[in-house]
Design an enzyme around this catalytic site. Sequence first.
Site, PDB file in Angstrom:
ATOM      1  N   LYS A 111      58.450  28.996  36.262  1.00 54.49           N
ATOM      2  CA  LYS A 111      58.010  30.339  36.649  1.00 54.49           C
ATOM      3  C   LYS A 111      58.529  30.555  38.067  1.00 54.49           C
ATOM      4  O   LYS A 111      57.946  30.103  39.038  1.00 54.49           O
ATOM      5  CB  LYS A 111      56.488  30.392  36.562  1.00 54.49           C
ATOM      6  CG  LYS A 111      55.818  31.644  37.042  1.00 54.49           C
ATOM      7  CD  LYS A 111      54.312  31.491  36.852  1.00 54.49           C
ATOM      8  CE  LYS A 111      53.523  32.490  37.674  1.00 54.49           C
ATOM      9  NZ  LYS A 111      53.554  32.186  39.128  1.00 54.49           N
ATOM     10  N   GLY A 197      48.684  42.511  40.735  1.00 55.52           N
ATOM     11  CA  GLY A 197      47.782  43.629  40.908  1.00 55.52           C
ATOM     12  C   GLY A 197      46.991  44.017  39.680  1.00 55.52           C
ATOM     13  O   GLY A 197      46.368  45.084  39.662  1.00 55.52           O
ATOM     14  N   ASN A 218      45.821  36.335  37.969  1.00 53.67           N
ATOM     15  CA  ASN A 218      45.451  35.194  38.804  1.00 53.67           C
ATOM     16  C   ASN A 218      44.239  35.524  39.679  1.00 53.67           C
ATOM     17  O   ASN A 218      43.106  35.158  39.361  1.00 53.67           O
ATOM     18  CB  ASN A 218      46.640  34.751  39.666  1.00 53.67           C
ATOM     19  CG  ASN A 218      46.420  33.426  40.349  1.00 53.67           C
ATOM     20  OD1 ASN A 218      45.306  32.928  40.454  1.00 53.67           O
ATOM     21  ND2 ASN A 218      47.503  32.820  40.824  1.00 53.67           N
ATOM     22  N   THR A 219      44.464  36.274  40.766  1.00 55.88           N
ATOM     23  CA  THR A 219      43.423  36.462  41.784  1.00 55.88           C
ATOM     24  C   THR A 219      42.152  37.080  41.226  1.00 55.88           C
ATOM     25  O   THR A 219      41.042  36.664  41.584  1.00 55.88           O
ATOM     26  CB  THR A 219      43.972  37.319  42.935  1.00 55.88           C
ATOM     27  OG1 THR A 219      45.090  36.649  43.516  1.00 55.88           O
ATOM     28  CG2 THR A 219      42.919  37.546  44.002  1.00 55.88           C
TER      29      THR A 219
END
Length: 255
Positions: A111, A197, A218-219
């Site tokens: 990745k 995002g 992810n976040t």
Amino acid sequence: MSTAAVSAAVTTDPWLSLRGREFRSRLILGIEQYTDPTLVSEVLRSAACDVFITTFDLEQTKPSLLMSDLDDAVGLDDYVWIGTTSFARSQRDALLTARRLRDSYGIDIMKLDVRPSDNSPHNAQTVTAAAELIAEGFEVLPFILPDPATAVALEQAGCAAVRVMCSPVASARGVVDERAVRETMAAVSIPVVLEGGLGTPAQVVRAMELGADAVLVNTAVAQAPSPTKLAESMRLAVEAGRLAADQDLVGPLDK
């Protein structure tokens, strides 16, 4: 097509096959932000992920987990194991990270992120780094800003898929420029992953409705009050958006 058949098509048909390894889940979760291997296991299972991502932090400034602890908690043999260069701030560091991951763990699916100090993909450096890694025998999944010409260049270089940024990483703004994202996806025949995002299940649904083959989150999950619950919600959002796209339930997209 029956409801059961549609559900099976959404959740079990591989959208990418590389060297005998199949990517079936259309939800990929980054795990760089976790410090508890048990939570990593719970989140991956709640999301029904089949990919495990690992990396090196060359500057050794980020929290990290011991691979032995992760193996005990997660059961790495149950996952397609890939590497990421998400901490790389230059082409050089991305290449160094990829090579270290292969030397240390035998990882040959990468990745690829080349994100300078603004934390946005550097398209030109990404194309150059991808070509170099492919020449060295890697399968490459590069991360770019929406741009049809860059996506085409990466496909021609031999990339297995392309990952397209929806909005700034960790911004939770969703797909900001749908036209640019759609044009980038339409320019290539390889799978496209949307990421960056995607902060809510509704934003993930929209990304899948636009025609993404998969999404990477992810976040939003890592920082949620209950990562496992949000991971499950994201999984259901992927299935809902994919089902809508497959069955033409969305209607004409805004021009």
